[in-house]
Motif scaffolding. Structure first.
Motif, PDB file in Angstrom:
ATOM      1  N   PHE A 216       0.756  -1.237  -0.021  1.00 23.29           N
ATOM      2  CA  PHE A 216      -0.056  -0.113  -0.072  1.00 23.29           C
ATOM      3  C   PHE A 216       0.756   1.024   0.090  1.00 23.29           C
ATOM      4  O   PHE A 216       0.520   2.046  -0.851  1.00 23.29           O
ATOM      5  CB  PHE A 216      -0.820   0.059   1.197  1.00 23.29           C
ATOM      6  N   ALA A 217       1.929   1.388   0.904  1.00 25.41           N
ATOM      7  CA  ALA A 217       2.622   2.297   0.864  1.00 25.41           C
ATOM      8  C   ALA A 217       3.560   2.559  -0.345  1.00 25.41           C
ATOM      9  O   ALA A 217       3.518   3.867  -0.927  1.00 25.41           O
ATOM     10  CB  ALA A 217       3.649   2.174   2.189  1.00 25.41           C
ATOM     11  N   GLY A 218       3.849   1.356  -1.252  1.00 20.84           N
ATOM     12  CA  GLY A 218       4.914   1.577  -2.175  1.00 20.84           C
ATOM     13  C   GLY A 218       3.788   2.043  -3.365  1.00 20.84           C
ATOM     14  O   GLY A 218       4.540   2.655  -4.448  1.00 20.84           O
ATOM     15  N   ARG A 219       2.576   1.966  -3.600  1.00 20.74           N
ATOM     16  CA  ARG A 219       1.795   2.217  -4.395  1.00 20.74           C
ATOM     17  C   ARG A 219       0.954   3.589  -4.291  1.00 20.74           C
ATOM     18  O   ARG A 219      -0.120   3.876  -4.874  1.00 20.74           O
ATOM     19  CB  ARG A 219       0.735   1.135  -4.879  1.00 20.74           C
ATOM     20  N   ALA A 220       1.326   3.991  -3.192  1.00 13.92           N
ATOM     21  CA  ALA A 220       0.815   5.504  -2.699  1.00 13.92           C
ATOM     22  C   ALA A 220      -0.925   5.543  -2.443  1.00 13.92           C
ATOM     23  O   ALA A 220      -1.672   6.138  -3.015  1.00 13.92           O
ATOM     24  CB  ALA A 220       0.956   6.479  -3.758  1.00 13.92           C
ATOM     25  N   LEU A 221      -1.375   4.125  -2.031  1.00 13.67           N
ATOM     26  CA  LEU A 221      -2.655   4.085  -1.771  1.00 13.67           C
ATOM     27  C   LEU A 221      -2.625   4.347  -0.266  1.00 13.67           C
ATOM     28  O   LEU A 221      -2.350   3.623   0.648  1.00 13.67           O
ATOM     29  CB  LEU A 221      -3.008   2.458  -2.003  1.00 13.67           C
ATOM     30  N   ARG A 222      -3.703   5.190   0.084  1.00 12.13           N
ATOM     31  CA  ARG A 222      -3.946   5.564   1.602  1.00 12.13           C
ATOM     32  C   ARG A 222      -4.763   4.366   2.392  1.00 12.13           C
ATOM     33  O   ARG A 222      -5.871   4.396   1.877  1.00 12.13           O
ATOM     34  CB  ARG A 222      -4.591   7.058   1.662  1.00 12.13           C
ATOM     35  N   VAL A 223      -3.964   3.983   3.083  1.00 17.11           N
ATOM     36  CA  VAL A 223      -5.077   2.868   3.925  1.00 17.11           C
ATOM     37  C   VAL A 223      -5.856   3.564   5.194  1.00 17.11           C
ATOM     38  O   VAL A 223      -5.276   4.547   6.075  1.00 17.11           O
ATOM     39  CB  VAL A 223      -3.896   1.871   4.810  1.00 17.11           C
ATOM     40  N   ARG A 224      -7.053   3.557   5.323  1.00  7.20           N
ATOM     41  CA  ARG A 224      -7.853   4.325   6.056  1.00  7.20           C
ATOM     42  C   ARG A 224      -8.295   3.597   7.402  1.00  7.20           C
ATOM     43  O   ARG A 224      -8.328   4.100   8.414  1.00  7.20           O
ATOM     44  CB  ARG A 224      -9.355   4.682   5.360  1.00  7.20           C
ATOM     45  N   SER A 225      -8.187   2.205   7.256  1.00  6.41           N
ATOM     46  CA  SER A 225      -8.520   1.333   8.458  1.00  6.41           C
ATOM     47  C   SER A 225      -7.937  -0.141   8.259  1.00  6.41           C
ATOM     48  O   SER A 225      -7.655  -0.507   7.248  1.00  6.41           O
ATOM     49  CB  SER A 225      -9.910   1.219   8.681  1.00  6.41           C
ATOM     50  N   TRP A 226      -7.568  -0.747   9.316  1.00  5.16           N
ATOM     51  CA  TRP A 226      -6.971  -2.263   9.300  1.00  5.16           C
ATOM     52  C   TRP A 226      -7.566  -2.720  10.361  1.00  5.16           C
ATOM     53  O   TRP A 226      -6.832  -2.605  11.368  1.00  5.16           O
ATOM     54  CB  TRP A 226      -5.344  -2.076   9.106  1.00  5.16           C
ATOM     55  N   SER A 227      -8.461  -3.534  10.571  1.00  2.14           N
ATOM     56  CA  SER A 227      -9.102  -4.473  11.671  1.00  2.14           C
ATOM     57  C   SER A 227      -8.648  -6.024  11.454  1.00  2.14           C
ATOM     58  O   SER A 227      -8.702  -6.602  10.340  1.00  2.14           O
ATOM     59  CB  SER A 227     -10.569  -4.086  11.788  1.00  2.14           C
ATOM     60  N   GLY A 228      -8.533  -6.573  12.598  1.00  2.00           N
ATOM     61  CA  GLY A 228      -8.153  -7.917  12.608  1.00  2.00           C
ATOM     62  C   GLY A 228      -8.977  -8.670  13.611  1.00  2.00           C
ATOM     63  O   GLY A 228      -9.074  -8.196  14.821  1.00  2.00           O
ATOM     64  N   LEU A 229      -9.387  -9.726  13.626  1.00  2.78           N
ATOM     65  CA  LEU A 229      -9.764 -10.661  14.308  1.00  2.78           C
ATOM     66  C   LEU A 229      -9.397 -12.060  14.504  1.00  2.78           C
ATOM     67  O   LEU A 229      -8.946 -12.972  13.486  1.00  2.78           O
ATOM     68  CB  LEU A 229     -11.332 -10.999  14.237  1.00  2.78           C
ATOM     69  N   ASN A 230      -8.738 -12.479  15.616  1.00  4.09           N
ATOM     70  CA  ASN A 230      -7.876 -13.582  15.764  1.00  4.09           C
ATOM     71  C   ASN A 230      -8.745 -14.612  16.504  1.00  4.09           C
ATOM     72  O   ASN A 230      -9.094 -14.296  17.751  1.00  4.09           O
ATOM     73  CB  ASN A 230      -6.492 -13.451  16.553  1.00  4.09           C
ATOM     74  N   LEU A 231      -8.928 -15.843  16.249  1.00  6.22           N
ATOM     75  CA  LEU A 231      -9.616 -16.826  16.910  1.00  6.22           C
ATOM     76  C   LEU A 231      -8.814 -17.930  17.275  1.00  6.22           C
ATOM     77  O   LEU A 231      -8.088 -18.525  16.186  1.00  6.22           O
ATOM     78  CB  LEU A 231     -10.803 -17.476  16.143  1.00  6.22           C
ATOM     79  N   LEU A 232      -8.552 -18.347  18.255  1.00  7.30           N
ATOM     80  CA  LEU A 232      -7.397 -19.426  18.621  1.00  7.30           C
ATOM     81  C   LEU A 232      -7.653 -20.342  19.866  1.00  7.30           C
ATOM     82  O   LEU A 232      -8.341 -19.725  20.763  1.00  7.30           O
ATOM     83  CB  LEU A 232      -5.931 -18.846  18.587  1.00  7.30           C
ATOM     84  N   GLY A 233      -7.440 -21.620  19.511  1.00  2.60           N
ATOM     85  CA  GLY A 233      -7.589 -22.419  20.907  1.00  2.60           C
ATOM     86  C   GLY A 233      -6.224 -22.646  21.612  1.00  2.60           C
ATOM     87  O   GLY A 233      -5.209 -21.927  21.654  1.00  2.60           O
TER      88      GLY A 233
END
Length: 367
Positions: A216-233
């Protein structure tokens, strides 16, 4: 050249996978899949996986053989390996000592391990449960104050780092726990002329983030949000069900994106314990970004894997690299090993490709 690998949490899933994996590679039963240092053309000469001797500390008394059988039932370890490599597992199990002991006892265990096997070096690697962030104390910031108070006041991971340094061993913090990051321990590593690396092994979702964020940085694309969900046992998931321990992991996992993009973005990583998943985990990420003319777009990805199988080859890589760095006289933090970590000590670089180039250059220097 025989090198000792002393695993903190030596009967856990990661450590067991490391021990049985090394034995399987030594016996030519499996290839060294996932070991970066075994890639064709990887520079330098490192200790052979066949020359690693394993020991460690753990608070549980379940045997490595039994743990390997359980991992086999979960699909982590090939079904035939625990029986085929039972003697290797028993030999490593015989070198595991009770955990939760004072620092002085840890030092003695490490020295005795070195003498018993005639080891050229030992690398202590923490693959135990994640701890909460350390509560600051004046003693943590000054080695003289710490030694006056006694090292047993340290958090568990930091006690192991302290003991490793006092015993003349290299150290790897593979968890997000404090480990060697306290200023007093950095001072001790310099005094004892030993190297260390960390922190928090980069095995899954964050690995993908550190590859995608530079895109994203190298292609000059502006990231507005980055959310993640991790499910683990598994045991790791059960540990992270504790909000204090989970805070350490979430802080570590959320460093890469803003570090690469140069700014904070909306969203964060959430971790949920799902006992039914056992040794497996699923991570789902949702990214929103702007392109030309402000056009709104999004990316989603899902990562499903087994942390033990992803972490084990990295532990073998790190044991060999830190041992070699120690042999070549490197002292203190090893920022060139940031490629392996979510929260790389001594380096603010999080881009995966740049980290890999630095790792290769470092391995070449060690040659």
């Amino acid at each position: 050249m025989t090198v000792g690998v002393w695993l903190v949490g030596a009967r856990g899933s990661v450590a067991t996978t490391v021990a049985i994996g090394a034995a399987a590679i030594r016996s030519a039963l499996v290839p060294a899949q996932g070991c970066v240092t075994e890639l064709p053309g990887f520079p330098g000469t490192l200790p052979r996986i066949a020359d690693l001797v394993f020991g460690g500390h753990d608070i549980t008394d379940i045997s490595l053989r039994k743990r390997a059988e359980r991992l086999s039932e979960s699909g982590v370890v090939p079904a035939a390996l625990p029986a085929q490599l039972g003697r290797d597992l028993d030999a490593a199990d015989a070198e595991i000592r009770p955990g939760g002991v004072p620092v002085a006892r840890i030092v003695e265990d490490l020295v005795e391990f070195r003498e018993r096997h005639g080891l050229s070096r030992i690398v202590v690697i923490n693959v135990s449960s994640t701890e909460p962030p350390a509560v600051p104390r004046p003693e943590f910031g000054d080695l003289a104050l710490l030694e006056a108070a006694g090292a047993d006041i340290l958090p568990s991971s930091s006690r192991y780092a302290y003991a490793a340094f006092r015993a003349g061993c290299g150290y790897v913090e593979f968890t997000p726990s404090p480990g060697p990051t306290l200023p007093a321990l950095m001072e001790l590593a310099a005094r004892e002329s030993v190297p260390y690396a960390g922190r928090d092994g980069k095995t899954g979702e964050t690995l993908v983030k550190s590859a995608l964020a530079p895109m994203f940085a190298g292609r000059a694309l502006r990231v507005r949000s980055w959310s993640g969900l991790n499910l683990l046992g598994g045991g790791d998931g059960a540990t992270l069900a504790d909000p204090a321990a989970r805070a350490s992991k979430e802080i570590s996992k959320d460093r890469a994106v803003p570090a690469v993009l140069g700014e904070e973005v909306e969203g964060r990583t959430h971790i949920d314990y799902v006992a039914d998943l056992g040794e497996w985990k699923t991570a789902w990420d949702h990214v929103t970004f702007d392109g030309f003319l402000g056009t709104r777009m999004s990316l989603q990805f899902t990562w499903q894997g087994c942390d033990s199988a992803l972490a084990a080859p990295l532990v073998l890589d790190l044991a060999r690299l830190v041992s070699r760095a120690h042999e070549k006289g490197r002292v203190g933090v090893l920022p060139d090993l940031g490629y392996f970590f979510k929260d790389p000590l001594g380096s603010g670089e999080h881009g995966l490709s740049t980290q890999y180039d630095r790792l290769r250059a470092f391995a070449g220097e060690l040659a």
